[in-house]
Structures are given as C-alpha cells and as structure tokens.
Design a protein around this motif. Structure first.
Motif, PDB file in Angstrom:
ATOM      1  N   TYR A  58       8.856   6.735   6.887  1.00 48.67           N
ATOM      2  CA  TYR A  58       8.635   5.302   6.614  1.00 48.67           C
ATOM      3  C   TYR A  58       9.475   4.856   5.410  1.00 48.67           C
ATOM      4  CZ  TYR A  58       6.348   1.015   5.111  1.00 48.67           C
ATOM      5  OH  TYR A  58       6.112  -0.274   4.716  1.00 48.67           O
ATOM      6  N   HIS A  59       9.501   5.712   4.394  1.00 53.21           N
ATOM      7  CA  HIS A  59      10.249   5.352   3.183  1.00 53.21           C
ATOM      8  C   HIS A  59      11.765   5.493   3.380  1.00 53.21           C
ATOM      9  CE1 HIS A  59       6.612   4.912   0.882  1.00 53.21           C
ATOM     10  NE2 HIS A  59       6.212   6.123   1.217  1.00 53.21           N
ATOM     11  N   ASP A  91       9.446   0.314  14.425  1.00 51.82           N
ATOM     12  CA  ASP A  91       8.051   0.646  14.729  1.00 51.82           C
ATOM     13  C   ASP A  91       7.876   1.134  16.176  1.00 51.82           C
ATOM     14  OD1 ASP A  91       7.605  -0.266  12.203  1.00 51.82           O
ATOM     15  OD2 ASP A  91       6.884  -2.233  12.841  1.00 51.82           O
ATOM     16  N   GLY A 109       3.343  -3.524   5.903  1.00 48.76           N
ATOM     17  CA  GLY A 109       3.796  -2.158   6.193  1.00 48.76           C
ATOM     18  C   GLY A 109       2.841  -1.503   7.185  1.00 48.76           C
ATOM     19  N   TRP A 110       3.101  -0.245   7.472  1.00 45.24           N
ATOM     20  CA  TRP A 110       2.242   0.474   8.421  1.00 45.24           C
ATOM     21  C   TRP A 110       0.790   0.506   7.936  1.00 45.24           C
ATOM     22  CZ3 TRP A 110       5.385   5.599   9.529  1.00 45.24           C
ATOM     23  CH2 TRP A 110       6.515   5.281  10.290  1.00 45.24           C
ATOM     24  N   LEU A 118       1.363   0.834   3.958  1.00 45.23           N
ATOM     25  CA  LEU A 118       2.346   1.691   3.288  1.00 45.23           C
ATOM     26  C   LEU A 118       3.324   0.884   2.431  1.00 45.23           C
ATOM     27  CD1 LEU A 118       3.274   4.640   5.686  1.00 45.23           C
ATOM     28  CD2 LEU A 118       1.357   4.354   4.162  1.00 45.23           C
ATOM     29  N   ALA A 119       3.287  -0.436   2.546  1.00 46.62           N
ATOM     30  CA  ALA A 119       4.120  -1.267   1.681  1.00 46.62           C
ATOM     31  C   ALA A 119       3.463  -1.474   0.320  1.00 46.62           C
ATOM     32  CB  ALA A 119       4.390  -2.615   2.345  1.00 46.62           C
ATOM     33  N   ALA A 123       2.575   3.177  -1.828  1.00 46.62           N
ATOM     34  CA  ALA A 123       2.017   3.176  -0.467  1.00 46.62           C
ATOM     35  C   ALA A 123       0.526   3.519  -0.481  1.00 46.62           C
ATOM     36  CB  ALA A 123       2.779   4.175   0.387  1.00 46.62           C
TER      37      ALA A 123
END
Lengths: 274, 361
Positions: free
Chosen positions: A125-126, A136, B234-235, B252-253, B275
C-alpha cells in the motif's frame, strides 16, 4: 533511499506491466526482465568489451610478467604501456556487480508486488504511487501460473533445473574464447566459475520464490542473444554451438610456462572455425 | 588454487543465501483478552503467551511449552470460548487449548494453506477461515470437521462473523459471502469493489465491513443489499468498532472516522499521522488507536466525542518499528503490542499513556 530508487519503481513497473498483459504475473516478470536488461545494455557492453580486451592481452601480460618478474617497476611500466591496469580488471566485473542490486531489487519487488502476507500487503500500500490506475482492483495479485505459485519455490524443481541449465549455457556462450597461450589456470578458473555460478543460482532457485527463477531464466536467455548480437566472435560461437560443434578449449601454454593445478589443456580443435 | 576459488565462491553463495534467503514469515501479533480482563493472550511468532494483567503481566503459561518451532508461527488474534482458546497458525493448523493451563485439547490440520485470519466461535462451532479459500466449521469440543465452504476464489484473510443462523465470510476475492451456519451452503454473496482483508462487524441487522478500495460498507444481513457506504482516504482493513449507534474505524491513509451507524454520516474525521491498520479500542470516552508510521510504534488516544488528540506515545523508540496489532483494554490500561519491540506487550495508562508495566517474552 533503496525503496525510493529501486524497490518502489520496480514494484510499480511490475504491477503496471501486470495490468497491461492481462494480469499474468509471469509474463510481467519476463517483460520486465527484458526491459531491465535493455536499460543496462551500456554497462554490459562496456564490461564485455573490457573482458574481451583483457582476454586478448593475456598472452602479452604473461610474457611481460615472465620477462620482468624481478623488476617490479619495469613490469608495471611495461604493463601500463600495453594498456593494462588493475582498474580495467575491476571494470570487467561491473556488469556482474550491477546485476546484484537489480537482482535483489527485482526479488524484493516480486515478493512485494505479490503481497502474500498481510505485512507485505500493508507495505505494498505504501509502495504504490498515488497515480497508479485502479490499483485497488488488482488486489490480490494473481501469483499462480500453471503449477507454480510464484511466491513460493517450484515444488517440482523444474525451474531450478532450467535456471542451472540456462546459467551454464549462457556462461559458456558469453565467455570469450581463450587466446592461444593464455594462462591455463585462468582459463580453468573461468570454467570453474561458470559451473559454480550455475550451481549457485540453481541452488538459490530451490530456496527462493519461483518468480525470481523466471527472472534468472529470462535474463540468461537475453544474455545468450544479446552478447552474440554485439560481438562477431561470439556470434560465431553461438552458431557453432547451435550446429553442435565443440566450442574451443584453452590453447596450450607457451614453452616454459608452468601450468598450475592440472596439465595444459588440449589444443583448440578445428570445430571452432575462424 | 582452483579448490580455493571454488570454496570462496561457495562461501559467497552461502553468504548470499543467508542474506537473502527465505526469511521466516513475519507479521504483527495477535491479542485477545479474557472476559474478566484478568488474562491477556498474545502471540509472537513461534509462541502464544498467557499473561496475568493483574500481576504486571506475569506469564501464566506459553504454548508450545517448549521451543517447538514446528507448531507456529502464530500471528492471528486468539479466540476465547469459555475455557477454550482457539488459535490459528501459519503451519496450516488450528489448535484448541485449555485457556487456564495452555494444554492442547485438539488440533485440526486439513487446510492446504496458512491461517491468516483468527478463528471465530459461536455456540459449539469454530469457524476457521483459511488462505486456501476455504472456511472450515469445526466442533468446538472435538475439533471434528462439520462442513466446509469453498466457493471463494481467493484467500480468506479476515475472520468469519457468525451471527444468528448465518456466517459472514469476507474474502480477498472482493466478495462477502453469507453461509448457512448449519450446513455451510451459500445463501448470498455480494461483490464489493475491493479485497476484504479484515473481519466484518455486526450491527442491528447490518454488517459493517471495510474494503481495500477505500470504502466502508453497511450491508443488510438478510440479503447483502447495500445500506450506505463511507468513502475513506485509504484502505479500510481493521474491523470497525460498533458502540451503540456509532462506528469507529481507521484507514491506511492515517484517518480515524466516527460515523453514524444508521446513516453513514460522518461525525468527525481525525488525521493521526500514520496508517491505521488495526481496530481502535474504546475505554470510557477515550479511543485508543494503533498508528503505524513504518518506523515507529505509536499509540494515539482520541476524544471519542470529537476526535481531538488527548495524548500520543511512541513505544520503544529504539526497537519497535511497526504498530499494526489491535490494542485491547484491561482494567485501567491499554495493552499495546508493537512489532519488533524489546518487550512483548506494554500496558499504558489510559489517562496519559504512562507505561504501567511491560513484559519480555
């Protein structure tokens, strides 16, 4: 630094290729390997030329070393006069040295992109650039191909065998033919290194994700094509090999030169046409 | 000379393999607390530890009792059902332990892949979701297989949620499945636009589930129809925390959200600087949030009413590098399990984050 310069760009490129080729990760790795090899062509060409030059200089170097073995200063001056320097020897290793960070980066990016553990998925993700299109929807990345889970070693050992075979073959084809009068010991060491490298990479393939084996195999195939394309002598070696002819072996050492280890190898056979 | 060079090459190869070899799988720890908050169960790679929260985390027992590395590694949250503790393992097995002694009651080893998800227990059934795309329903007393559900096309990473006569199964294949709890037959499936890596939460006739397409979904329990969604930045991975008519979750953002459980309206949104993978925990009106900034393990305490920061603490700055596990509340302490920290678990005062005790594994 490593993440910014190597890991993240590699991971994004791999996943972008993955989307372009219909979510086939094997194909993405193969194309990515070819692209990386193309990018490193200037380095590999320079290294190859240096290796060729060193190979051609060997008899002359041996002669000078023998002649001035008791006069170090004169020896160095004479070696410099024919264009030899220890730095040029290091330059010959550059392509191989360059391969290692790329190989490690690619290995990390393969495991990174497949994200088979929760931690690696958080890290992915990062790693992904914010502008990556529809990222996604890619998750989870399909890491299965035929019988392989690309995140795990090949359970049937097919890929390790292919890695061993292609490494050995590419080493055999890209190593410049020994010059007449070349140091037998050096030639034997080169051959020994070729086998050792093949064993090492084959063994690594037993342990590592099979995605990395795909990289090794494609990379070796690229070498087998790339080197002969850029060098007429090696093109002849490739064609000779394809015709089933024996590649030239080390020529005998000149009179008075003591071959260490084994006795001098047999003279080159006529199979290697010039 | 030739032998020497060969030996050097082999040594270099061994070094390369040691440096880049297949490292043991790593993930964050799993945590669970007993109903009376007297015992906390924590996993750390090869072992599960039972610790007495009323005696500064004194170790009660560990599983396996010796250094048997073939049983773990354990990363998922343990599940407690009466005096039985269920723990899933990366070695493709489910273990039932006596929660008081750590003695093994049974093991189930028919999965073809790892268990990333924690087990869930409802009545006399254990639901073990496996990365081999299958949900295994096991008898709690014996560990015998009751049925399997294998319609998912990707791994099951989030725990199943049993509720009434259904089991809700989140899958990485982007679907949430509803399965008959008695037979394992599929009742319905709804496709969401992202992988479901975390467990759903249960509301009043509604299932709340976060997705890796930056969205929290509220779905009708009966047929999976969408009630509302919240678009995050984010997720959304952690299980939403349902408290009355309010939901708390992170992304997660680095945002924490407070949302109306009935309408999906956002009460507040707070940026915490890293996150948020885990689920927040609530004590009184303080929300404890694990924050992962990839180099530190941080805990942030927010005012649950408005999302303002009450305190924050970096734990074991020298060693801890990630904060991905769920925090739990025990008595007047927040129990925190950072990754790679010197200590296994840290008990922080809910008032200001002061360290009350910590335990080495």
């Amino acid at each position: 630094m490593w993440n910014t310069l190597i890991l993240y760009p590699f991971t994004n490129a791999l996943l972008f290729l993955y989307t372009l080729v219909g979510n086939n990760f094997t194909l993405a790795i193969a194309i990515f390997t070819v692209l990386v090899r193309l990018i490193t062509v200037p380095f590999t060409m320079a290294g190859q030329k240096n290796q060729q030059r060193m190979s051609e200089m060997q008899p002359k170097i041996k002669e000078i070393q023998e002649k001035y073995k008791d006069q170090p200063e004169k020896l160095n001056a004479e070696l410099a006069a024919i264009g030899f320097s220890p730095f040029s020897m290091v330059g010959g290793c550059l392509p191989m040295l360059l391969q290692f960070p790329i190989m490690i980066g690619l290995y990390q990016s393969i495991t990174h992109a497949m994200a088979v553990t929760p931690l690696s998925l958080v890290d992915l993700y990062h790693a992904i650039y914010p502008f990556f299109p529809n990222f996604d929807k890619l998750i989870p990345v399909n890491s299965h191909f035929l019988w392989l889970n690309l995140a795990l070693p090949d359970p049937f050992y097919v890929l390790p065998v292919l890695v061993f075979a292609t490494t050995w073959l590419s080493q055999k084809l890209i190593t410049p033919p020994p010059q007449p009068g070349a140091d037998t010991q050096t030639t034997q060491m080169t051959q020994s290194m070729g086998i050792s490298m093949s064993v090492m990479f084959g063994f690594m393939s037993l342990q590592f994700a099979s995605g990395l084996s795909i990289y090794f195999i494609v990379s070796n195939l690229v070498s087998m094509v790339q080197y002969p394309l850029s060098n007429a002598q090696q093109r002849k070696r490739l064609f000779a090999f394809l015709r089933g002819e024996k590649l030239p072996e080390p020529a005998p050492a000149p009179k008075g030169q003591k071959a260490l280890g084994k006795p001098p190898a047999k003279p080159a056979k006529a199979g290697a046409k010039k | 000379m030739k032998k020497t060079s060969f030996a050097i090459l082999l040594a270099l190869a061994a070094l390369a393999l040691a440096a880049c070899g297949t490292a043991p799988a790593q993930s964050w720890s799993g945590v669970a607390i007993s109903a009376d908050a007297a015992t906390v169960y924590v996993t750390r790679s090869t072992h599960l530890y039972a610790l007495n929260t009323r005696a500064s985390g004194q170790t009660l027992w560990q599983f396996p009792p010796d250094n048997d590395n073939n049983i773990g590694p354990f990363y998922a949250d343990p599940a407690l059902a009466g005096d039985t503790l269920i723990i899933t393992s990366y070695n493709k097995s489910v273990y039932a332990l006596d929660a008081n002694s750590g003695a093994q009651k049974w093991a189930f080893a028919q999965s073809k892949d790892r268990y990333i998800a924690p087990a869930a227990v409802f009545g006399d059934t254990v639901y073990a979701a496996s990365a081999d795309n299958t949900l295994y329903a096991l008898d709690l007393a014996s560990g015998n297989l009751k049925w399997t559900f294998d319609k998912a096309t990707a791994g099951l990473w989030g725990a199943a949620l049993p509720a009434e006569d259904k089991v809700f199964v989140p899958s990485m294949d982007h679907n949430l499945y509803a399965v008959d709890a008695a037979t394992g037959n599929q009742l319905w499936a709804v496709t969401l636009n992202g992988a479901l890596a975390g467990a759903p939460a249960l509301g009043d006739g509604v299932i709340y589930v976060g997705s890796l397409n930056d969205t929290l979904y509220a779905l009708d329990m009966a047929d999976g129809s969408e009630q509302w969604t919240v678009k995050a930045d984010g997720w959304v991975w952690g299980t939403p925390l349902v408290v009355g008519e309010t939901l708390y979750f992170g992304d997660l953002a680095g945002n924490v959200y407070s949302v109306d459980a009935l309408s999906g309206g956002i009460h507040w949104k707070s940026q915490v600087g890293g996150a948020v993978r885990g689920a927040p925990s609530l004590s009184g009106d303080t929300l404890i949030v694990p924050v992962d900034d990839v180099s530190n393990g941080i805990v942030v305490a927010l005012n649950a009413a408005d999302g303002s920061t009450r305190w924050q603490k970096i734990i074991d700055e020298r060693n801890a590098d990630r904060m991905l596990a769920n925090p739990v509340i025990a008595n007047d302490a927040a129990l925190i399990v950072p990754m790679n920290a010197e200590k296994l678990i840290y008990a922080l005062s809910l008032g200001g984050g002061a360290e009350l005790w910590a335990v080495k594994p």
